[in-house]
Write a protein that holds these residues in place. Structure first.
Motif, PDB file in Angstrom:
ATOM      1  N   ASP A  80     -10.498  -6.885  22.809  1.00 44.09           N
ATOM      2  CA  ASP A  80     -11.779  -7.582  22.851  1.00 44.09           C
ATOM      3  C   ASP A  80     -12.571  -7.082  24.054  1.00 44.09           C
ATOM      4  OD1 ASP A  80     -11.348  -9.797  25.159  1.00 44.09           O
ATOM      5  OD2 ASP A  80      -9.521  -9.580  23.966  1.00 44.09           O
ATOM      6  N   GLU A  81     -13.878  -7.100  23.906  1.00 45.68           N
ATOM      7  CA  GLU A  81     -14.751  -6.610  24.976  1.00 45.68           C
ATOM      8  C   GLU A  81     -15.087  -7.757  25.917  1.00 45.68           C
ATOM      9  OE1 GLU A  81     -18.753  -3.862  25.548  1.00 45.68           O
ATOM     10  OE2 GLU A  81     -18.300  -4.747  23.592  1.00 45.68           O
ATOM     11  N   ARG A  82     -14.894  -7.509  27.207  1.00 46.53           N
ATOM     12  CA  ARG A  82     -15.162  -8.515  28.236  1.00 46.53           C
ATOM     13  C   ARG A  82     -16.127  -7.927  29.262  1.00 46.53           C
ATOM     14  NH1 ARG A  82      -8.776 -10.037  29.247  1.00 46.53           N
ATOM     15  NH2 ARG A  82      -8.356 -10.791  27.126  1.00 46.53           N
ATOM     16  N   PRO A  83     -16.764  -8.792  30.067  1.00 44.78           N
ATOM     17  CA  PRO A  83     -17.681  -8.266  31.093  1.00 44.78           C
ATOM     18  C   PRO A  83     -17.006  -7.283  32.049  1.00 44.78           C
ATOM     19  CG  PRO A  83     -17.969 -10.637  30.843  1.00 44.78           C
ATOM     20  CD  PRO A  83     -16.778 -10.265  30.011  1.00 44.78           C
ATOM     21  N   GLU A  84     -15.714  -7.535  32.346  1.00 47.95           N
ATOM     22  CA  GLU A  84     -15.008  -6.662  33.289  1.00 47.95           C
ATOM     23  C   GLU A  84     -14.390  -5.434  32.628  1.00 47.95           C
ATOM     24  OE1 GLU A  84     -12.040  -9.954  32.107  1.00 47.95           O
ATOM     25  OE2 GLU A  84     -14.205  -9.723  32.474  1.00 47.95           O
ATOM     26  N   GLY A  85     -14.524  -5.309  31.301  1.00 52.02           N
ATOM     27  CA  GLY A  85     -13.972  -4.151  30.606  1.00 52.02           C
ATOM     28  C   GLY A  85     -13.272  -4.547  29.314  1.00 52.02           C
TER      29      GLY A  85
END
Length: 379
Positions: A284-289
């Motif tokens: 899953d895509e997260r703000p931190e990567g």
């Protein structure tokens, strides 16, 4: 930006020197160099200096960036080398002070390949470290006492000089050689453990982490990756269960993946540093990567053994047989043939070895590097 655009070699050499202690940044700069077509020359006692030095479209790796090799030791090596390259490992030993270039320094440089220029096998040099160090110590005592001809001459490393006889050791498998290199450099420089498996990974449609990251940004939520484990940590979650955080390396860089207690118990033995694996992940895509969760894991060597069943070793005579025997010690499902090339290639004699063996691209690479072996083919 101007310097990077117009003087990329000098710019990268300077930035690598500035962040010499940060292996993660050094690896990023190395990848920048690769993208720009700039060669990173591996560490060598013949060509390396204290800092990263620019050359013609190349950067010479800094000896002081090798873990366990202090700056004072490097300064000493560079000083005694001067304008006259070392002629041999014996010449090197006669010219250095073993108090400044001690056991730890020598071993770290051997792991990094800094003595490969002398044509000696790394495993034999590490195994014969006591002899090498003893030679250097006797040479130093000889210099102090003024008896400079004890070894046959005054340290020129030429004909007549006593040679260091190293004990015989089986050469390291490519994975072991690269693991030791990783231990002192912080990343894989001369090659990557996954290189030998490139054809297998293509057949399995395994993506690099860089390609998979791009796919996740376009909506992908699962994929198959390969990687060599570089570190593993186990922590407790808020509920008291264990979770694992594993760092992998592939040709595009390093990435992390997590797994929770059930998967951790199932795959714990596989997730050891140096092991190369094929993993399926949920992402899953997260703000931190990109966040990765391991769903399944399998040994890449085991998987390749299932896909490749025949190995052929080509040679002109029987001299490589002992090396072949050493590397084919483990039993498995593979069939091995020894093929003799005669009459300048006009005749081939194929002899099937009795029994079945564990075969893999790594074993094939080790055999290919054995003296007397012309080629190795996996089918």
């Amino acid at each position: 930006a101007y310097l990077k655009a117009h003087y990329p070699v000098e710019f990268l050499a300077a930035t690598m020197t500035l962040d010499m202690a940060n292996t993660e940044k050094l690896n990023d700069f190395r990848q920048d160099a690769q993208r720009l077509g700039i060669e990173i020359v591996p560490p060598s006692v013949q060509s390396s200096f204290r800092h990263f030095e620019p050359g013609e479209n190349r950067i010479f790796y800094a000896l002081a960036a090798v873990k366990g090799v202090g700056e004072s030791a490097v300064e000493h090596i560079v000083t005694v080398r001067g304008e006259k390259p070392f002629a041999s490992i014996e010449d090197f030993c006669q010219r250095i002070d073993p108090k400044q270039v001690n056991r730890r320094v020598l071993e770290s440089m051997m792991y990094a390949g800094a003595f490969d220029c002398f044509g000696r096998d790394r495993a034999e040099m590490v195994g014969g470290l006591d002899r090498i160090l003893g030679f250097a110590q006797r040479a130093q005592e000889n210099r102090v006492s003024g008896q400079s001809d004890m070894f046959g001459m005054g340290g020129g490393g030429q004909a007549g000089q006593e040679a260091i006889v190293l004990p015989s050791f089986t050469p390291w498998l490519p994975s072991e050689k690269l693991m030791r290199e990783f231990a002192v450099l912080g990343f894989y420089l001369s090659a990557h453990p996954l290189d030998s498996y490139r054809n297998i990974l293509a057949k399995m449609r395994v993506q690099t982490f860089a390609d998979f990251s791009a796919a996740v940004k376009h909506g992908a939520t699962a994929g198959r990756l390969a990687g060599t484990v570089t570190s593993k940590q186990e922590r407790k979650t808020r509920t008291g269960n264990k979770m694992g955080i594993v760092t992998f390396s592939d040709s595009s860089g390093q990435y992390e993946a997590i797994l929770f207690s059930e998967a951790l118990n199932q795959y714990r033995d596989l997730l050891e540093p140096g092991q190369s694996l094929v993993i399926t992940v949920a992402a899953d895509e997260r703000p931190e990567g990109i966040g990765l969760r391991i769903q399944t894991a399998q040994s890449l060597e085991e998987k390749s053994g299932q896909m490749q069943k025949d190995l052929r070793v080509y040679a002109r005579d029987s001299s490589p047989l002992k090396a072949v025997e050493k590397h084919l010690g483990a039993k498995g499902d593979g069939v091995v043939s020894f093929i003799l090339i005669k009459d300048e290639g006009r005749c081939e004699i194929e002899v099937g070895l009795p029994g079945r063996y564990r075969i893999s691209p790594e074993i094939a690479a080790a055999l290919r590097a054995s003296p007397g072996v012309l080629d190795v083919e996996l089918v």
